[in-house]
Structures are given as structure tokens and as C-alpha cells.
Design a protein around this motif. Structure first.
Motif, mmCIF file in Angstrom:
data_model
loop_
_atom_site.group_PDB
_atom_site.id
_atom_site.type_symbol
_atom_site.label_atom_id
_atom_site.label_comp_id
_atom_site.label_asym_id
_atom_site.label_seq_id
_atom_site.Cartn_x
_atom_site.Cartn_y
_atom_site.Cartn_z
ATOM 1 N N GLU A 211 5.275 18.868 -5.007
ATOM 2 C CA GLU A 211 4.058 19.680 -5.105
ATOM 3 C C GLU A 211 3.643 20.340 -3.788
ATOM 4 O O GLU A 211 3.308 21.523 -3.786
ATOM 5 N N PRO A 212 3.650 19.639 -2.645
ATOM 6 C CA PRO A 212 3.306 20.338 -1.397
ATOM 7 C C PRO A 212 4.282 21.474 -1.085
ATOM 8 O O PRO A 212 3.869 22.530 -0.595
ATOM 9 N N LEU A 213 5.554 21.280 -1.393
ATOM 10 C CA LEU A 213 6.549 22.324 -1.134
ATOM 11 C C LEU A 213 6.389 23.488 -2.111
ATOM 12 O O LEU A 213 6.614 24.641 -1.751
ATOM 13 N N ALA A 214 5.985 23.192 -3.336
ATOM 14 C CA ALA A 214 5.760 24.248 -4.325
ATOM 15 C C ALA A 214 4.626 25.166 -3.875
ATOM 16 O O ALA A 214 4.606 26.346 -4.198
ATOM 17 N N GLY A 215 3.701 24.616 -3.112
ATOM 18 C CA GLY A 215 2.581 25.404 -2.611
ATOM 19 C C GLY A 215 2.942 26.333 -1.468
ATOM 20 O O GLY A 215 2.178 27.239 -1.135
ATOM 21 N N GLN A 216 4.110 26.138 -0.867
ATOM 22 C CA GLN A 216 4.570 27.012 0.218
ATOM 23 C C GLN A 216 5.270 28.218 -0.405
ATOM 24 O O GLN A 216 6.488 28.311 -0.432
ATOM 25 N N ARG A 217 4.477 29.144 -0.889
ATOM 26 C CA ARG A 217 5.002 30.233 -1.713
ATOM 27 C C ARG A 217 5.900 31.222 -0.983
ATOM 28 O O ARG A 217 6.646 31.963 -1.611
ATOM 29 N N VAL B 44 8.299 30.392 1.085
ATOM 30 C CA VAL B 44 9.604 29.768 1.316
ATOM 31 C C VAL B 44 10.242 29.459 -0.041
ATOM 32 O O VAL B 44 9.642 28.774 -0.862
ATOM 33 N N PRO B 45 11.465 29.960 -0.302
ATOM 34 C CA PRO B 45 12.129 29.639 -1.566
ATOM 35 C C PRO B 45 12.261 28.126 -1.753
ATOM 36 O O PRO B 45 12.452 27.386 -0.785
ATOM 37 N N LEU B 46 12.132 27.689 -2.993
ATOM 38 C CA LEU B 46 12.243 26.276 -3.346
ATOM 39 C C LEU B 46 13.437 26.116 -4.277
ATOM 40 O O LEU B 46 13.546 26.825 -5.280
ATOM 41 N N LYS B 47 14.333 25.186 -3.925
ATOM 42 C CA LYS B 47 15.528 24.939 -4.727
ATOM 43 C C LYS B 47 15.641 23.446 -4.998
ATOM 44 O O LYS B 47 15.417 22.636 -4.106
ATOM 45 N N PRO C 137 14.983 27.469 7.444
ATOM 46 C CA PRO C 137 14.219 28.726 7.429
ATOM 47 C C PRO C 137 14.453 29.525 6.144
ATOM 48 O O PRO C 137 13.590 30.283 5.720
ATOM 49 N N GLU C 138 15.616 29.323 5.497
ATOM 50 C CA GLU C 138 15.940 30.075 4.284
ATOM 51 C C GLU C 138 15.314 29.493 3.023
ATOM 52 O O GLU C 138 15.019 30.217 2.090
ATOM 53 N N ALA C 139 15.145 28.163 2.971
ATOM 54 C CA ALA C 139 14.638 27.528 1.751
ATOM 55 C C ALA C 139 14.320 26.061 1.990
ATOM 56 O O ALA C 139 14.827 25.445 2.917
ATOM 57 N N ASN C 140 13.477 25.521 1.109
ATOM 58 C CA ASN C 140 13.285 24.079 1.004
ATOM 59 C C ASN C 140 14.169 23.633 -0.157
ATOM 60 O O ASN C 140 14.007 24.112 -1.282
ATOM 61 N N VAL C 141 15.118 22.739 0.139
ATOM 62 C CA VAL C 141 16.038 22.269 -0.893
ATOM 63 C C VAL C 141 15.804 20.778 -1.108
ATOM 64 O O VAL C 141 15.829 19.998 -0.158
ATOM 65 N N LEU C 142 15.565 20.404 -2.379
ATOM 66 C CA LEU C 142 15.407 19.002 -2.738
ATOM 67 C C LEU C 142 16.646 18.563 -3.496
ATOM 68 O O LEU C 142 17.038 19.208 -4.474
ATOM 69 N N PHE C 143 17.271 17.490 -3.031
ATOM 70 C CA PHE C 143 18.442 16.920 -3.691
ATOM 71 C C PHE C 143 17.964 15.719 -4.496
ATOM 72 O O PHE C 143 17.509 14.725 -3.920
ATOM 73 N N LEU C 144 18.056 15.819 -5.819
ATOM 74 C CA LEU C 144 17.590 14.751 -6.700
ATOM 75 C C LEU C 144 18.779 13.926 -7.162
ATOM 76 O O LEU C 144 19.835 14.475 -7.498
ATOM 77 N N SER C 145 18.616 12.607 -7.189
ATOM 78 C CA SER C 145 19.680 11.746 -7.701
ATOM 79 C C SER C 145 19.062 10.601 -8.490
ATOM 80 O O SER C 145 17.918 10.211 -8.257
ATOM 81 N N ARG D 123 4.397 28.599 -9.036
ATOM 82 C CA ARG D 123 5.145 29.601 -8.258
ATOM 83 C C ARG D 123 5.253 30.967 -8.939
ATOM 84 O O ARG D 123 5.320 31.981 -8.258
ATOM 85 N N GLN D 124 5.273 31.026 -10.262
ATOM 86 C CA GLN D 124 5.479 32.292 -10.963
ATOM 87 C C GLN D 124 4.414 33.359 -10.722
ATOM 88 O O GLN D 124 4.771 34.519 -10.534
ATOM 89 N N PRO D 125 3.127 33.028 -10.722
ATOM 90 C CA PRO D 125 2.126 34.094 -10.557
ATOM 91 C C PRO D 125 2.316 34.926 -9.290
ATOM 92 O O PRO D 125 2.004 36.113 -9.278
ATOM 93 N N GLU D 126 2.838 34.305 -8.251
ATOM 94 C CA GLU D 126 3.039 35.031 -6.999
ATOM 95 C C GLU D 126 4.512 35.367 -6.770
ATOM 96 O O GLU D 126 4.909 35.735 -5.672
ATOM 97 N N GLU D 127 5.303 35.217 -7.844
ATOM 98 C CA GLU D 127 6.732 35.514 -7.796
ATOM 99 C C GLU D 127 7.442 34.798 -6.650
ATOM 100 O O GLU D 127 8.342 35.341 -6.015
ATOM 101 N N ALA D 128 7.042 33.563 -6.391
ATOM 102 C CA ALA D 128 7.684 32.739 -5.361
ATOM 103 C C ALA D 128 9.022 32.242 -5.910
ATOM 104 O O ALA D 128 9.116 31.812 -7.055
ATOM 105 N N SER D 129 10.048 32.304 -5.088
ATOM 106 C CA SER D 129 11.392 31.935 -5.507
ATOM 107 C C SER D 129 11.490 30.441 -5.834
ATOM 108 O O SER D 129 11.068 29.587 -5.057
ATOM 109 N N PHE D 130 12.056 30.147 -7.016
ATOM 110 C CA PHE D 130 12.268 28.773 -7.463
ATOM 111 C C PHE D 130 13.572 28.740 -8.260
ATOM 112 O O PHE D 130 13.748 29.519 -9.190
ATOM 113 N N ALA D 131 14.495 27.869 -7.861
ATOM 114 C CA ALA D 131 15.784 27.795 -8.536
ATOM 115 C C ALA D 131 16.250 26.352 -8.634
ATOM 116 O O ALA D 131 15.838 25.498 -7.847
#
Length: 111
Positions: A40-46, A48-51, A16-24, A75-83
């Protein structure tokens, strides 16, 4: 090095706090579409923070960096959280050299 150890993997943790992708492994031209199809589908969920957790990412090329830029632009135009989290030193240097660091919110170790 074991070729299987170099393969790219992405694991998604939806909370509920964020979508987190672990890349390896290695994010390059040959694996970019696999990453793009997940992020890309997760990036569209503005709402929900994306990490992106990069702790186990061993390599990224210009194609991978291009996907990061695409996510930022989405994500930037709508100030959606991305880290990005736990960025390895050699990946951080690449982000610094390309100027991408200025646009990324970095969290966790490896900074």
C-alpha cells in the motif's frame, strides 16, 4: 510439503525505474496483512512504476486478489504504472476466471 516452503514472503527492490515486489509462497487471509503493509505505501507512490513479480507465488485466495484490486483502484485514476510479472499458469487461470486479467498489465514469462 515443508510448511516453511509454503509461508508467504515479499522482497522489495526499489530502483529509479520501478518498485518491484517479489512474492513467494501462499498469499491468503493469514498473510494478507503482511502483503498489504508493504504494497500500500508503494502503491501511493504514483510517479514510480509498481511491479509485482509472481514467479514464486504458489497460491492466492480471494483476500490476496482483493489487495490486487485495491492497488489497481489506487493507481488507475492517475494512470500510474502497475504490472505483474512472470505469472504462474495456475495463478493466471485464477486471474482469468475472476476477470482480473483484463485489468492487469502482464510482463515476462508464465503468460
Amino acid at each position: 510439503m515443508d510448511r516453511d516452503a509454503q509461508k508467504f514472503h515479499v522482497k522489495v527492490l526499489n530502483t529509479p525505474e520501478a518498485n518491484v515486489l517479489f512474492l513467494s509462497g501462499e498469499l491468503d487471509l493469514s498473510t494478507a496483512e503482511q502483503f498489504r503493509s508493504v504494497v500500500e505505501p508503494l502503491a501511493g507512490q504514483r510517479t514510480v512504476p509498481l511491479k509485482l513479480n509472481l514467479r514464486e507465488l504458489t497460491y492466492i485466495d480471494s483476500t490476496g486478489i482483493g489487495i490486487f484490486v485495491s492497488v489497481l483502484k489506487k493507481r488507475q485514476p492517475e494512470e500510474a504504472s502497475f504490472a505483474v510479472q512472470e505469472v504462474p499458469a495456475k495463478i493466471r487461470r485464477l486471474f482469468d476466471m475472476t476477470g482480473l486479467s483484463r485489468y492487469l498489465t502482464m510482463e515476462g514469462g508464465g503468460l
